[in-house]
Design an enzyme around this catalytic site. Sequence first.
Site, PDB file in Angstrom:
ATOM      1  N   THR A   8      70.377  34.665  43.853  1.00  0.00           N
ATOM      2  CA  THR A   8      69.924  33.159  43.036  1.00  0.00           C
ATOM      3  C   THR A   8      71.495  31.885  44.087  1.00  0.00           C
ATOM      4  OG1 THR A   8      72.270  34.053  42.121  1.00  0.00           O
ATOM      5  CG2 THR A   8      70.154  34.423  40.849  1.00  0.00           C
ATOM      6  N   LYS A  16      74.564  30.259  42.027  1.00  0.00           N
ATOM      7  CA  LYS A  16      75.887  30.560  41.428  1.00  0.00           C
ATOM      8  C   LYS A  16      77.216  30.337  43.426  1.00  0.00           C
ATOM      9  CE  LYS A  16      73.664  34.563  39.069  1.00  0.00           C
ATOM     10  NZ  LYS A  16      73.528  35.189  38.214  1.00  0.00           N
ATOM     11  N   GLU A  58      50.193  26.105  44.156  1.00  0.00           N
ATOM     12  CA  GLU A  58      49.659  27.682  44.059  1.00  0.00           C
ATOM     13  C   GLU A  58      49.715  28.068  45.773  1.00  0.00           C
ATOM     14  OE1 GLU A  58      47.531  29.183  41.316  1.00  0.00           O
ATOM     15  OE2 GLU A  58      48.235  29.147  39.514  1.00  0.00           O
ATOM     16  N   ASP A  97      71.591  42.329  46.271  1.00  0.00           N
ATOM     17  CA  ASP A  97      71.006  41.672  45.659  1.00  0.00           C
ATOM     18  C   ASP A  97      72.317  40.845  45.532  1.00  0.00           C
ATOM     19  OD1 ASP A  97      71.447  39.722  43.393  1.00  0.00           O
ATOM     20  OD2 ASP A  97      70.789  41.593  41.923  1.00  0.00           O
ATOM     21  N   ARG A 144      69.023  26.261  39.912  1.00  0.00           N
ATOM     22  CA  ARG A 144      68.492  27.614  39.570  1.00  0.00           C
ATOM     23  C   ARG A 144      67.755  27.886  40.818  1.00  0.00           C
ATOM     24  NH1 ARG A 144      72.169  28.247  35.130  1.00  0.00           N
ATOM     25  NH2 ARG A 144      71.343  30.142  35.281  1.00  0.00           N
ATOM     26  N   TYR A 186      51.567  20.888  42.021  1.00  0.00           N
ATOM     27  CA  TYR A 186      50.559  22.226  41.962  1.00  0.00           C
ATOM     28  C   TYR A 186      51.084  22.180  43.518  1.00  0.00           C
ATOM     29  CZ  TYR A 186      50.521  24.570  37.666  1.00  0.00           C
ATOM     30  OH  TYR A 186      50.646  25.770  36.652  1.00  0.00           O
TER      31      TYR A 186
HETATM   32  C1  LIG Z   1      72.922  36.331  38.175  1.00  0.00           C
HETATM   33  C2  LIG Z   1      72.057  37.695  38.394  1.00  0.00           C
HETATM   34  C3  LIG Z   1      70.677  38.110  38.082  1.00  0.00           C
HETATM   35  C4  LIG Z   1      69.708  36.719  37.835  1.00  0.00           C
HETATM   36  O1  LIG Z   1      70.312  35.863  38.113  1.00  0.00           O
HETATM   37  P1  LIG Z   1      69.011  34.852  36.738  1.00  0.00           P
HETATM   38  O2  LIG Z   1      68.552  33.925  37.459  1.00  0.00           O
HETATM   39  O3  LIG Z   1      69.761  34.478  35.437  1.00  0.00           O
HETATM   40  O4  LIG Z   1      67.402  35.680  36.650  1.00  0.00           O
HETATM   41  C5  LIG Z   1      70.129  39.105  39.234  1.00  0.00           C
HETATM   42  N1  LIG Z   1      71.043  39.402  39.865  1.00  0.00           N
HETATM   43  C6  LIG Z   1      72.259  39.687  39.990  1.00  0.00           C
HETATM   44  C7  LIG Z   1      73.131  40.522  40.576  1.00  0.00           C
HETATM   45  C8  LIG Z   1      73.211  38.594  39.211  1.00  0.00           C
HETATM   46  O5  LIG Z   1      74.318  38.143  39.221  1.00  0.00           O
END
Ligand SMILES: *Cc1c(COP(=O)(O)O)cnc(C)c1O
Length: 418
Positions: A224, A227, A52, A198, A233, A50
Amino acid sequence: MILKKADPLVDKLIKAEIKRQGETLGLIPSENIVSRAVREALGSELTNKYSEGYPGKRYYGGNKIIDQIEILAQERARHVFKLGKNWHVNVAAYSGSPANLAVYYALLKPGDKLMGLSLPFGGHLTHGWKASITGQIYTPVQYTLNKDGLLDYEEIKKLADQEKPKIIVAGATAYPRTIDFKKFADIAHEVGAYLMVDMAHIAGLIAAGAHPSPFPYADVVTTTTHKTLRGPRGAIIFANCDSKIAKENKIDLAKAIDKSIFPVFQGGPHDNQTAAIAVALAEALKPSFKKYGHEIVKNAKALAQELKKLGFSLVSGGTDNHLMLIDLTNLGISGKVAQDKLEEAGVVVNRNTIPHDTRSPFDPSGIRLGTPSVTTRGMKEKEMKIVAKLIYDTLLEKQPQIMIRKEVRKLCAKFKIF
Ligand SMILES: *Cc1c(COP(=O)(O)O)cnc(C)c1O
């Protein structure tokens, strides 16, 4: 071995999923295949801890090593995206959606206007879509795409001038073309809005230099890590400490975002996840990752071109990045039917709305395909031609499904994952 004894049922299910991944072609553009090193870090004993707070400012003892890991992840993230010290990095968000929400909380008050790409046009839920909390707490202003399926910067500017949002989000989950971040920045900054990029889908391409970087223009960047970046993740938030808009609003971006993640939204960070992010970022710094990012795009272009040759209609006519959208309208089948047929044949895609879709999101007019996973497996343009033909044969029923499934298995066996 240990799991098999301790919990044979879960062990069996995991093995079945490993088999499924190995024997099918994963074409979902938000998915990838991480290295064993990433998985080892993710499955490590760090999950026992932990911590925090942030490095040097923890609420629990025993965090000297965890601090080093978190700092390493932050520094590597800066390296990967070639950032100066003016960029603050937060690697503690559990995933992309909470990361985005944390940024909004840091910069907006309930009811403030949040402008993003509408979900049926390829935006993410967290860009202000009404089903998401982001479209409920904040007042959503949603831009769309033109009739060719492209971002129309003049229309976006008009909407921004009219609505005066506080944040404009650039980024998407289903946009096959290059995004012009400078244009977005000019539009946002002229109305006094933050530009939040994003880059979840294209982070790996940006790291590899296969898509222009948003960092020269954005106030905040979120991504993220699982991807195209090919990590566990998770998510990273980058805050530009030189942001003029933040200074005008008298906001310390770095502090506001850190506070928003902890203690506003989260408790303890997932330290095993942080370590795995650090490992993935080290991989992204290697020359081989640069090659990988460019190969993803080459493969996507090859797949798109071959699909077009076979008569498929692609939204915007093709792709500049890792993904494409097939508009199935001319075939007379829906996205859901196509997804199911392809799954039976061992080709895993996801159904998706197309711009100006007349069908519902549950059974839309398109499917979305991407090349990050198959490129990780080592497939090249030659294999993309085969993949296009397999999709064609499946959807137009040119061969018995069982024969196609056999061919998919053979191709997968040549490009093993595990
Ligand atoms: C996948 C994605 C997210 C969210 O990701 P999670 O890990 O699934 O919550 C946010 N913005 C974009 C553009 C994404 O492609």
